[in-house]
Motif scaffolding. Structure first.
Motif, PDB file in Angstrom:
ATOM      1  N   ILE C 137       0.845  -1.199   0.000  1.00  0.00           N
ATOM      2  CA  ILE C 137       0.000   0.000   0.000  1.00  0.00           C
ATOM      3  C   ILE C 137       0.880   1.248   0.000  1.00  0.00           C
ATOM      4  O   ILE C 137       0.651   2.192  -0.770  1.00  0.00           O
ATOM      5  N   TYR C 140       2.237   2.031  -3.338  1.00  0.00           N
ATOM      6  CA  TYR C 140       1.265   2.719  -4.203  1.00  0.00           C
ATOM      7  C   TYR C 140       1.258   4.214  -3.905  1.00  0.00           C
ATOM      8  O   TYR C 140       1.258   5.049  -4.811  1.00  0.00           O
ATOM      9  N   ALA C 145       0.337   6.800  -7.053  1.00  0.00           N
ATOM     10  CA  ALA C 145      -0.887   6.205  -7.606  1.00  0.00           C
ATOM     11  C   ALA C 145      -2.132   6.641  -6.854  1.00  0.00           C
ATOM     12  O   ALA C 145      -3.218   6.733  -7.435  1.00  0.00           O
ATOM     13  N   ILE C 146      -1.975   6.918  -5.574  1.00  0.00           N
ATOM     14  CA  ILE C 146      -3.127   7.272  -4.745  1.00  0.00           C
ATOM     15  C   ILE C 146      -3.366   8.773  -4.771  1.00  0.00           C
ATOM     16  O   ILE C 146      -4.440   9.247  -4.441  1.00  0.00           O
ATOM     17  N   HIS C 150      -6.171  11.244   1.592  1.00  0.00           N
ATOM     18  CA  HIS C 150      -7.314  11.897   2.243  1.00  0.00           C
ATOM     19  C   HIS C 150      -7.757  11.167   3.509  1.00  0.00           C
ATOM     20  O   HIS C 150      -8.062  11.788   4.514  1.00  0.00           O
ATOM     21  N   ILE C 151      -7.841   9.843   3.424  1.00  0.00           N
ATOM     22  CA  ILE C 151      -8.374   9.065   4.556  1.00  0.00           C
ATOM     23  C   ILE C 151      -7.526   7.808   4.739  1.00  0.00           C
ATOM     24  O   ILE C 151      -7.221   7.110   3.772  1.00  0.00           O
ATOM     25  N   PHE C 248      -6.983   5.985   1.166  1.00  0.00           N
ATOM     26  CA  PHE C 248      -7.837   6.573   0.135  1.00  0.00           C
ATOM     27  C   PHE C 248      -7.322   7.969  -0.198  1.00  0.00           C
ATOM     28  O   PHE C 248      -7.018   8.744   0.706  1.00  0.00           O
ATOM     29  N   SER C 250      -6.785  11.159  -3.638  1.00  0.00           N
ATOM     30  CA  SER C 250      -7.395  11.874  -4.754  1.00  0.00           C
ATOM     31  C   SER C 250      -7.416  11.070  -6.045  1.00  0.00           C
ATOM     32  O   SER C 250      -8.241  11.308  -6.918  1.00  0.00           O
ATOM     33  N   LYS C 251      -6.523  10.084  -6.178  1.00  0.00           N
ATOM     34  CA  LYS C 251      -6.463   9.312  -7.418  1.00  0.00           C
ATOM     35  C   LYS C 251      -6.912   7.869  -7.258  1.00  0.00           C
ATOM     36  O   LYS C 251      -6.906   7.098  -8.232  1.00  0.00           O
ATOM     37  N   GLY C 252      -7.239   7.479  -6.040  1.00  0.00           N
ATOM     38  CA  GLY C 252      -7.679   6.094  -5.860  1.00  0.00           C
ATOM     39  C   GLY C 252      -7.496   5.623  -4.452  1.00  0.00           C
ATOM     40  O   GLY C 252      -7.187   6.416  -3.551  1.00  0.00           O
ATOM     41  N   SER C 253      -7.681   4.336  -4.281  1.00  0.00           N
ATOM     42  CA  SER C 253      -7.652   3.754  -2.949  1.00  0.00           C
ATOM     43  C   SER C 253      -6.914   2.423  -3.022  1.00  0.00           C
ATOM     44  O   SER C 253      -7.111   1.646  -3.943  1.00  0.00           O
ATOM     45  N   ALA C 254      -6.050   2.171  -2.021  1.00  0.00           N
ATOM     46  CA  ALA C 254      -5.398   0.865  -1.934  1.00  0.00           C
ATOM     47  C   ALA C 254      -5.797   0.238  -0.615  1.00  0.00           C
ATOM     48  O   ALA C 254      -5.697   0.871   0.430  1.00  0.00           O
TER      49      ALA C 254
END
Lengths: 342, 342, 342, 342
Positions: C137, C140, C145-146, C150-151, C248, C250-254
């Protein structure tokens, strides 16, 4: 067989269209009698007639006063909900009202009082309780499989933020968006929320911050039964509509993942890929919108309590208001404090 | 506590190294006494001494004649397996032999006869029976959870094809690659194969076709217990080593997916991605190589039957030979026909 | 090739055994020179000698004073960590110390000061940073990538509660258990925590409550980079060790799910079932214990910063202390407030 | 906007009901004009009128002769399909016909000839091509993501066997059940089947064996493009309707798992459990039944080729007949051999 519930829909916007089409086509227990929208366009007029509505009008009064109609579905703008609820109750109609009843607690209370006096049913449109995934979690809990509930976790993220001008009049993220999750939290815990503590940030769109709101929020919860919980919201998950719930207890945990449009996995040199979650709430909760209406029709037909009452709507609102105070005043806030202030 | 099994390893190539290191470091029940390789390099010599081997030699005879060694692990080139098995048996050593014993059925039979006469244990290196996933499926079957076995499906695909020069001397895809899957099929069905029908094609590398082999193959199976099955092989799965098994029966189905290097899913605008399966057989079957050796040591220590016998090796070979005949003659071929021909 | 790091292990309890065996057998970069435990049993003595330790003693001084040993792994009881760290630093040894350095902030500070003065490396045993899932994670995030974080959400639940007598001296759930998660939160966010708010309840075992602790806890987090997060802990998840993380942005979540012992799914009349997560932390983090030691050895060999410093340990402790104050005083507590109080 | 296709449905059994309701309620592009069933019950009559059908009759001729109807959906018993197809073609109606057109190849050929002469559209009810999962796999292939197709694997198992008396007149498992999978195989491979080899057994219900059929079958396939494949069928999967497809090629693999009624996983002491696959074909292929009809309507409206032609139906039948011969004569059978025999 009991007679079909005869329904008039007030408001023909996005959500009104969904309800009207579901009533007309997918729910044998009900009949679409009329559609009214104060700004009814020619296109909406033609659409409404195509659905077989007997009354198609710009005047909601035509529905409220029609003696054959025994239930009203209120999908007009939020500021008209309380007034239409009161009028519908006065006309002796059962009521399905989209959330929220109003942004003002006293107006909500007045509407609930009118409903009580009239003795009609009132169901609030918290459709997610009827979702196949979340309802299944609740079944596990009610069957005793989870044991005592210890922790409730809700992830609820939108695929894209609303325009800042919408945010400005929305009542804020807690009232506009997280209210669904407060309702889900109470539904899954099987009891009320006693206290909330909010964290929030503006990480998605600075314009939302300028409009006085946050776009990323996390609220800790305490429940009446001693359980604890958490809800997180984001206005923007780039991978789609992220709607997950977990209930953890003494005997186990039930957790719902997102729905995907298909089950295909592609394995290639770059990894194993599957589809993003269903992107939009209309797809994600398509069946839940149908099922909440069937449930409403059955509550009326069998004179049973509705599954999401006006009081539920008020409790969810208290939680949302408490979350707002908590964020502003940087302290935990009890629901009792909010309730006492009205 | 019984005394540790004292092991000499013959052959210090890729698989010999794995076994020697597992014996020296990961398996308390055994002791690495010696390593012999007829082409032992200086590097291998230093590696072998570093593992604590008492005997490090280019002469396998030093291991076969050592009175303290009571078991031999044969990892030399395939053409030496039968001879070394016969000599090891003659020296009264228990034997763990990599598959296949030989490409010639009569030589395999001679080796098995020597083992029988000497009364030593012989285990063949079909490591996949010890894989955590596939062993778990077998447990379900043996526990009765699956009921009667109806269908066995095996997917077995390599990440990259061997060089064509290797293919030319490999004995072909059925003997070289699918023999593992025939063994798995018999293991999962809990009985022998009675008939095979092969389809094959050269779709990965035309050089493999020129070498007289196929690189993509699918074999239908019939089992002694009436079940049916299928194995598919490809020499090249771009996404890695694809090793899956499903056993379907009257009470249910148990299916193993691939192992992944981690559980992380990345959700982004392009979809939800997870890692490819473990790429190489040494990673994928890392623990299985250890567990087969522990099982061998226990079979010797407790004088119990080994879990993969020489007879298993012979049966798997009959199935592979039958598959070859089927592909060539375009007809189903019984194992009985092959067995009778020797 | 650089010379091998020569390590002495102090403390031969559960975690000391793991480290000593990993050092002796699985990590080529290091050499096990000695093992000391003030209560060394005959069994431990024999085990230590079996691992090839040159020094096996009841006196940690034999390790601290040995001129050939250049690193010490401290696995003794928590109350001895700070003192042994100071002595090891004084003897010029590099130090790997199990968490926590001490339950008292001033003692931790003294130890860190001694380390700084001596100019030796100090790595704290927050092994989860080296877990294959959680490290992935972080990769990433670091690869972009993420996007902006944010969270951060961490689920961390034990399979069974410790005995109440242990709880009484453990420092409480935040210091004893959630400190791992505070470290993970900082690791994943890539920055420090600024504020926490705790909810807690005693839902698993009333005896834990009598011992003055909670067994179920949920802590909201704010990070220096503006992100928000949440950790939930339970002392008892009946389905095993529940260790999940989601980041989580701006660009995704792992998101990492639990590790399972195998991939088999059984489909029967009652549903589709797979195994429970790995039950115990020694299985779950088996490779992470090895990888943290390799990382320590490399930091020493190449004179690079360790990946989990003493300062990290102190920061995690501040977070845990802040969580304790928050629970007691029912208010959000900043790390700055705690830091300023020492 | 083009005028709506006006449809008459012949046959009001299970599948006729599905089509009629889909046409009446869910597909805006079409209009339900009439329903005819030679054994129309009072209940069916009332249901048909409730759907708004203008013609409700026991005489299919009323539909065939109605000048306003321009398409016929044939859902009557199999032995009437060919005759009704010929009559519908003669009346200039476009035709959607449930599979199979007939159990006799010459009758199928006559029907196709009549359709060709009349110049009307004919679509066969192979609904699975329109399934969200299987269509997605085909998209991957068509987009080039899979590269050249090497292996096609289809798992297709029913939740419960039909009554033996049905089996006796069904044409056997290949014509009755696997014909869907032959169509899927050709669809996914993107070309015709050249050869089949069948294995079969009676493992589910001995009565099926007495009726001269098998209940468990596995067919190896060769395709025109050089790919190979396999289909397995069982009449009884206790865990529900098992419908999976995998296409493997030079650049990767796309595989569809079963659809589940919800995504909830329950983790308890006994393991982690999720729901069984959707049990019945009407649920599993609910949307596919709608989508095939939309596709038919569009083919007519835009005068484009239908996606499943009468020739497809004939090819699938040849494959099924070949599989039957293969099982009986225990040899691989080419499609060319079967085709030449008519």
């Amino acid at each position: 067989m009991t007679e079909k519930l005869k329904i008039g829909v007030i408001g023909a916007g996005r959500i009104g269209k969904i309800h009207a089409e579901n009533i007309a086509r997918f729910i044998p227990q009900v009949k679409l009698e009329g559609i009214a929208d104060i700004k009814l366009s020619a296109e909406q007029d033609s659409w409404a007639k195509g659905l077989g509505a007997r009354i198609v009008s710009r005047d909601p009064g035509e529905i409220l006063n029609d003696p054959h109609i025994n239930a009203v579905v209120i999908c007009s703008s939020t500021d008209t909900h309380a007034d239409l609820t009161i009028k519908s109750a006065g006309a002796g109609k059962h009521i399905f009202c989209e959330k929220p009843i109003d942004l003002s607690v006293p107006k909500v209370k007045s509407a609930l009082e009118a409903v009580r006096k009239a003795g009609v049913k009132l169901q609030i449109g918290f459709n997610r309780r009827f979702d196949h995934n979340f309802a299944r979690i609740r079944e596990y809990t009610q069957a005793g499989a989870i044991g005592g509930v210890h922790i409730v976790k809700i992830t609820s993220r939108d695929p894209a933020p609303p325009p800042p001008e919408y945010v400005a009049v929305s009542g804020g993220i807690f009232i506009d968006m997280m209210i669904h999750d407060f309702d889900m939290a109470r539904f899954q815990a099987g009891c009320g929320i006693t206290e909330v503590y909010s964290s929030g940030a503006c990480l998605v769109d600075p314009e939302i911050g300028k409009a006085g709101d946050v776009d990323t929020a996390l609220v800790s919860l305490k429940f009446e039964n001693g359980a604890i919980g958490v809800i997180d919201n984001s206005r923007k998950a780039v991978y789609g509509y992220d709607q997950r719930v977990e209930v953890f207890g003494s005997k186990g945990s039930a957790a719902a993942e997102n729905d995907l449009p298909n089950t295909v996995k592609f394995s290639g040199e770059g990894g194993v890929t599957q589809e993003k979650p269903l992107y939009f709430f209309l797809e994600r909760y398509k069946q839940a919108f149908i099922d909440e209406m069937i449930s409403f029709a059955e509550a009326v037909a069998r004179d049973k309590p509705v599954l999401v009452s006006g009081e539920d709507g008020l409790e969810d609102m208290y939680a949302a208001l408490a979350a707002g105070v908590s964020l502003k005043e940087k302290r935990p806030v009890t629901i009792a404090e909010i309730r006492a202030s009205y």
